[in-house]
Write an enzyme that holds these catalytic residues in place. Structure first.
Site, PDB file in Angstrom:
ATOM      1  CG  HIS A  23      -8.093  -3.565  -4.173  1.00 51.40           C
ATOM      2  ND1 HIS A  23      -8.820  -2.605  -3.501  1.00 51.40           N
ATOM      3  CD2 HIS A  23      -6.799  -3.207  -4.059  1.00 51.40           C
ATOM      4  CE1 HIS A  23      -7.998  -1.701  -3.014  1.00 51.40           C
ATOM      5  NE2 HIS A  23      -6.759  -2.035  -3.332  1.00 51.40           N
TER       6      HIS A  23
ATOM      7  CB  CYS B 253      16.576  -6.013  16.169  1.00 54.53           C
ATOM      8  SG  CYS B 253      18.139  -5.733  15.327  1.00 54.53           S
TER       9      CYS B 253
END
Length: 669
Positions: free
Chosen positions: A289, A600
């Site tokens: 992490h 888009c």
């Protein structure tokens, strides 16, 4: 198995799909049931070094026991670096390991390792080279750098997982072509995968004390005293005070700019990680992490030092060189190593284009970071994440007298994005939840019908007209941002417009809330259905300022292809002649009426030939996701240059002149 399937619909999973613009119905989940490898040794393997991104080096991490400990970063593994061509082992970092995870009966248990084995090399040289050879073949098979999980049982090497590395620089990925993928690039899993427990956010160290403000005399690198060494997980440098956090209760003590020191980070540490100028951990490997999140936040990190929390104390001043994995005592002059780079994204300046490049944004927390990229504004601000984050259906809030709560929450999110990009335009697309998506919110099952095909169901402009009291809540939030907060760069876009009459009705609703089309407040619509293609001239004449072509839905509806249907999904292609004719009609009609046109989606960055056509048609902008901004701008720059050269040749041929003579007469972009 049911819990695995259900995880597809957790709030974090839903947000991740919205953030990455994935259709909820398109994402499938299979639960793989396979024999478990009761590994004596296990770990991960990157076929391109993830830190240096040297394509000639491979990195293997390994530990005793089950591989979960390496993947989670709960302990520090061995790290082996291999030359990809010769398979020679060029570097080894052997980590002490005094415990491992192993399966006993039906449970995974933590077992002690005999002292004689704790500091031994986990894989033999022969096993390292065998694994390296397998990894090299896997990369060759897929045509892309691989992130592999491996295990050894009974002396036999098993590969339990392989997936593409998606965080490499563009100059690295340009050398590869992914097998079976037209674009030569795997779909990104996102800057931070959803199991990290965090979305991408900028660090909060802008107000951190400078190196010069730190007490003590600065020493040269040649005289510096090394305190710790570890893995360089995220490159960079920092000199500052240490803050040791051993417990979650201590997180509030973290001050902006301090160097965070802990055993290993978890998702709960992210608020403190954002404040840190550097991160040092006792444990963890390159997939932990701490490693992944620090790289995405751009915070220097040295992990797996083994004894940082024992050697370092609150208030100590240290210098972190996270390019080499070294922590020095006090203030160290590393200016020769840390010369600031003058390069911009991609290693060279971004080209200037006549066609504007906008970005798609959904999450307010990433706005500040994305706003620093070379973009001309936000062409698609999705509302869905902000509404989903409230967790309650708007109708439920309205009926419970909590309308202001909805207005304030939405306005807060809109203002953060509009403020980050100010004065560049931010085009807010009003909510476009489909009924099946609205049903997932609290109260949704009470208010939403069950539809056979929500994609062409009760959504967009039709919903606003039938439920004006809810649409007015959005209009009030927009007005609050523009008038109370002074962010006049916020505009409005209406999705899934089917008829001209819907534009008329929506404009009346806007005016009832004091929102009028002006020089600094534009009204856009999305062109996603064939009817709006046929009626685009009437829609322009009715009075709109811009259109954004939703190529995904438009392609699906023009071709009559459900791209969720695996049997026919291969026929889905935005470059189809029918689709391109529709796009051309929309752009040219808009241009004739002085209306902005945009598109888009990722098509302009995936298909250069489509982009060339958009430029030729005269589109004024495109809007893409943050990870392909520079790639798109370069494609557009090339398309514009080609268009101008073609134009020059045609004029030269018509006038009987040399091209050079004509170039001097052409207006610049």
């Amino acid at each position: 198995m049911k819990k695995c399937w259900a995880s597809l619909f957790t709030p974090r999973s839903i947000f991740y799909r919205v953030e990455q613009n994935f259709d909820h119905r398109k994402v499938k989940l299979a639960v793989v049931v396979q024999h478990m490898v009761q590994s004596e040794k296990a770990g991960v393997f990157f076929t391109v070094d993830p830190i240096s991104q040297d394509v000639n080096k491979m990195t293997i991490e390994g530990a005793y026991g089950l591989g979960e400990t390496v993947v989670s970063g709960s302990l520090t593994p061995d790290t082996y670096t291999i030359n990809k061509k010769s398979l020679d082992i060029v570097d080894k970092k052997i980590a002490k390991q005094d415990w491992m995870l192993t399966k006993v009966g039906e449970k995974n248990v933590k077992a002690s390792i005999k002292k004689d084995f704790q500091q031994m090399q986990k894989l033999s040289d022969a096993q390292i080279q065998e694994l390296a050879r397998i990894g090299r073949n896997i990369e060759k098979h897929y045509g892309w750098p691989q992130d592999i999980e491996w295990a050894v049982e009974g002396g036999k090497v098993y590969i339990v997982q392989s997936r593409p590395i998606t965080t490499l620089r563009k100059d690295v990925t340009s050398r590869y072509t992914l097998a079976g993928t037209p674009g030569g690039k795997p779909e990104r899993e996102g800057p931070i995968s959803e199991d990290m427990g965090v979305s991408l956010e900028p660090s909060e160290q802008e107000n951190a004390p400078s190196r010069e403000e730190m007490p003590g005399e600065m020493v040269s690198i040649s005289k510096a005293k090394t305190i710790l060494k570890g893995l360089p997980a995220s490159p960079g440098f920092s000199t500052n005070r240490v803050r040791v956090l051993l417990d979650l209760d201590d997180l509030s003590k973290m001050q902006s700019g301090e160097i965070l020191v802990t055993v290993m980070t978890t998702p709960d540490f992210v608020p403190a990680m954002r404040k840190a100028s550097a991160i040092i951990t006792d444990a963890g490997g390159l997939t932990s992490h701490a490693a992944i999140v620090s790289r995405e936040l751009g915070v220097p990190a040295v992990i797996g030092t083994g004894e940082a929390t024992r050697k370092l104390q609150d208030g100590m001043i240290v210098t972190v060189d996270a390019t080499k994995g070294i922590v020095y005592e006090g203030k160290v002059d590393i200016s020769e190593l840390a010369k600031p780079s003058t390069a911009v994204i991609g290693g060279e300046s971004s080209p200037i284009t006549a066609t504007r490049v906008y970005v798609n944004v959904a999450e307010p927390d990433v706005a500040e970071k994305v706003a620093k990229l070379p973009v001309d504004g936000v062409g698609l601000l999705r509302a869905e994440f902000m509404v989903a984050n409230m967790g309650v259906h708007p109708r439920k809030l309205y009926e419970e007298g909590r309308s202001q709560e909805f207005i304030d929450n939405l306005a807060e999110g809109l203002s953060r994005i509009a403020g980050a990009f100010y004065p560049r335009p931010v085009v807010y697309r009003a909510t476009d939840f489909k009924t099946n998506e609205y049903r997932n919110l609290e109260g949704g099952e009470k208010y939403e019908p069950e539809e056979e095909n929500p994609m062409i169901g009760y959504r967009g402009a039709m919903r606003y007209i039938r439920e004006p009291e809810l649409f007015e809540l959005e209009l009030k939030a927009i007005k609050k941002v523009r008038e109370d907060m002074g962010l006049k760069n916020l505009w409005l876009m209406i999705p899934f417009v089917r008829r001209t009459e819907q534009i008329i009705a929506i404009k009346r609703m806007m005016e009832s809330q004091g929102l009028h089309r002006t020089k600094d407040f534009k009204l856009w619509i999305m062109v996603e259905v064939p009817s709006s293609v046929f009626m685009i001239e009437e829609m322009c004449e009715e009075g709109i300022d811009g259109v954004s072509i939703g190529s995904n839905d438009l392609t699906q509806l023009i071709l009559g292809i459900d791209h969720d249907n695996a049997t026919i999904a291969g026929e889905f292609d935005e470059r189809s002649t029918a689709v391109m004719r529709a796009i051309q009609r929309v752009i040219k009609t808009c241009k004739a009426h002085g209306v902005t046109s945009s598109i888009c989606g990722q098509a302009p960055s995936v298909y250069p030939e489509l982009t060339e056509k958009l430029v030729e048609f005269g589109t004024t902008s495109v809007s893409v996701n943050p990870d392909v901004i520079e790639k798109t701008r370069r494609i557009i720059a090339g398309a514009e240059q080609k268009f101008l050269l073609d134009r020059t040749r045609k004029i030269a041929e018509k006038l009987g002149l040399d091209e050079g003579e004509v170039k001097h007469t052409l207006p610049s972009q």
